[in-house]
Design a protein around this motif. Structure first.
Motif, short mmCIF file in Angstrom:
data_model
loop_
_atom_site.label_atom_id
_atom_site.label_comp_id
_atom_site.label_asym_id
_atom_site.label_seq_id
_atom_site.Cartn_x
_atom_site.Cartn_y
_atom_site.Cartn_z
N VAL A 107 0.87 -1.18 0.00
CA VAL A 107 0.00 0.00 0.00
C VAL A 107 0.91 1.23 0.00
CG1 VAL A 107 -1.81 1.25 1.23
CG2 VAL A 107 -1.77 -1.26 1.27
N ALA A 108 0.53 2.26 -0.74
CA ALA A 108 1.40 3.42 -0.92
C ALA A 108 1.80 4.05 0.42
CB ALA A 108 0.70 4.44 -1.81
N TRP A 109 0.82 4.23 1.32
CA TRP A 109 1.11 4.92 2.57
C TRP A 109 1.68 4.01 3.64
CZ3 TRP A 109 -1.62 2.85 6.61
CH2 TRP A 109 -2.78 2.15 6.28
N LEU A 110 1.60 2.67 3.42
CA LEU A 110 2.12 1.72 4.42
C LEU A 110 3.54 1.33 4.02
CD1 LEU A 110 1.11 0.24 6.96
CD2 LEU A 110 0.44 -1.67 5.50
N ASP A 111 4.47 2.23 4.27
CA ASP A 111 5.83 2.00 3.80
C ASP A 111 6.77 1.64 4.95
OD1 ASP A 111 5.87 4.42 5.06
OD2 ASP A 111 6.48 5.60 3.34
N TYR A 112 8.01 1.40 4.59
CA TYR A 112 9.03 0.97 5.55
C TYR A 112 9.25 1.99 6.66
CZ TYR A 112 13.51 -0.99 7.13
OH TYR A 112 14.52 -1.53 7.87
N PRO A 113 9.38 3.30 6.35
CA PRO A 113 9.55 4.28 7.43
C PRO A 113 8.40 4.28 8.43
CG PRO A 113 10.16 5.25 5.33
CD PRO A 113 9.52 3.93 5.03
N MET A 114 7.18 4.01 7.95
CA MET A 114 6.05 4.01 8.86
C MET A 114 6.18 2.92 9.91
SD MET A 114 1.98 3.72 8.05
CE MET A 114 0.80 3.79 9.40
N ILE A 115 6.74 1.77 9.53
CA ILE A 115 6.95 0.68 10.49
C ILE A 115 7.84 1.16 11.63
CG2 ILE A 115 7.92 -1.61 10.80
CD1 ILE A 115 7.19 -2.18 7.88
N TYR A 116 8.91 1.86 11.27
CA TYR A 116 9.81 2.35 12.31
C TYR A 116 9.23 3.57 13.02
CZ TYR A 116 13.43 -1.03 11.78
OH TYR A 116 14.12 -2.22 11.81
N GLY A 117 8.30 4.26 12.40
CA GLY A 117 7.56 5.29 13.12
C GLY A 117 6.74 4.66 14.24
N ALA A 118 6.17 3.47 13.97
CA ALA A 118 5.45 2.74 15.00
C ALA A 118 6.40 2.29 16.11
CB ALA A 118 4.74 1.53 14.38
#
Length: 373
Positions: A199-210
């Motif tokens: 998914v466009a907004w579900l990217d690798y940086p977002m995982i580390y944001g979590a």
């Protein structure tokens, strides 16, 4: 990527402060030092990602790929943290076995880490065309989640032991560990969703944001933890004593009578941190025998047995017209240590909340007074 770099810098700063605070904290020292080492690794991971995402460069590529393998450590470190926390002992050299997953992942990337600068430059230039190592991702998810599951099973076993030994088990039941585990599972689910359905907004940086959000959660919860009692070591002769306690020992009636005396006359249940070991010493009988009587004659574990007496004491106070104390003041005076535990125990035993029960008693007295006029 500048936004994520700022987020990761904040997370790395939080990790540094938190790791130092946990390392120095005297409460639950063995567990907190494992957690401090784990948090420090995450902080280093976030710092490298902050540098790389702010300005990707071939000079950082090898280090960036190295910290990308750190998640193979996170699940096993969580398990070691929980074990050290519940057993009050630091990991030993044999625990290096739990680093096996990271070692395997490192071995699969050995060619990358041994590559020359020119080779790294070529790999960095072609990084967008790299084929994903799906089998490594599958191994990572399964490996890490199995450690999280093993840690939760250990927490469940620890709780059962607490309920059998302590009357204030609600204070030391590792609820913050549940939150830490659930947060990790959520992060792994995000990573899995990204892997299965891009998914466009579900990217690798977002995982580390979590992961950064998880960091703040860990900081809030872990620094407020109470000191935990260690899991007791099996005592010599336990096997024989257990076999005796499995039958109707001739001393059962005497132990039962002595417990009734301690509860009714001496009101031992009012002691907030009462343990079964303390109660056994006061009764004059072995702990295994007191435990057997509570389990077999009073239909429940030690925690339930004590809280039934506390609830009955609270009920009597609430029914007393001359007792003007607040409900919580009465509950704490009767030995409860947490509002949630008190409310749950009271409603389970009497079928109403404490406030409902006090209101019912007031209405009943009013009706009785009205009918008597």
């Amino acid at each position: 990527m500048i936004f994520w770099s700022i987020v990761f810098v904040i997370g790395a700063s939080q990790a540094t402060w938190l790791a130092l605070a946990l390392w120095r904290r005297p409460v639950n020292r063995p567990g907190n030092r494992v957690l401090a080492a784990w948090i420090a690794l995450i902080g280093f991971d976030l710092a490298i990602k902050a540098l790389y995402f702010s300005e990707p460069a071939a000079s950082l590529y090898k280090l960036y790929r190295f910290v990308g393998l750190f998640p193979f450590l996170y699940g096993s470190l969580f398990y070691l943290y929980v074990r050290s926390l519940t057993q009050a002992r630091a990991p030993g050299w044999r625990d290096s076995l739990h680093l096996l997953g990271f070692a395997v992942a490192l071995a699969t990337k050995a060619s990358l880490f041994l590559a020359s600068d020119s080779q790294i430059a070529a790999l960095f230039a072609a990084r967008r065309n790299e084929s994903p190592t799906l089998w490594l991702d599958i191994f990572l998810f399964g490996y890490s989640l199995s450690y999280v599951a093993a840690a939760l099973l250990r927490v469940m076993r620890y709780r059962r032991g607490l309920l059998a030994r302590r009357s204030d088990a609600d204070r030391v039941s590792l609820h913050w560990v549940d939150t830490m585990a659930i947060s990790q599972i959520v992060i792994w689910c995000i990573a899995t969703a990204r892997w299965i359905t891009p998914v466009a907004w579900l990217d690798y940086p977002m995982i580390y944001g979590a992961v950064v959000m998880w960091m703040f959660t860990v900081g809030y919860l872990s620094l407020g933890q109470v000191e935990l009692p260690a899991e007791p070591e099996p005592e010599p002769g336990t096997g024989t004593e257990s076999r005796v306690a499995d039958t109707d020992d001739a001393r059962f009636p005497a132990v039962e009578a002595r417990l009734a005396q301690l509860m009714q006359q001496e009101q031992a249940y009012r002691e907030p941190a009462l343990t079964i070991a303390q109660l056994a010493r006061r009764s004059g009988y072995p702990e295994y025998l007191v435990s057997a009587v509570i389990n077999r004659r009073f239909d429940g574990n030690f925690w339930e047995y004590i809280n039934r007496h506390r609830t009955e004491a609270v009920r009597a106070c609430l029914a007393d017209t001359n007792d003007g104390r607040s409900i919580l003041d009465i509950a704490y005076a009767c030995g409860f240590t947490a509002k949630s535990t008190f409310n749950a125990a009271f409603k389970r035993q009497l079928g109403a909340t404490p406030s409902q029960y006090r209101q019912q008693q007031a209405e009943q007295r009013a009706r009785s007074a009205g009918s008597g006029e």
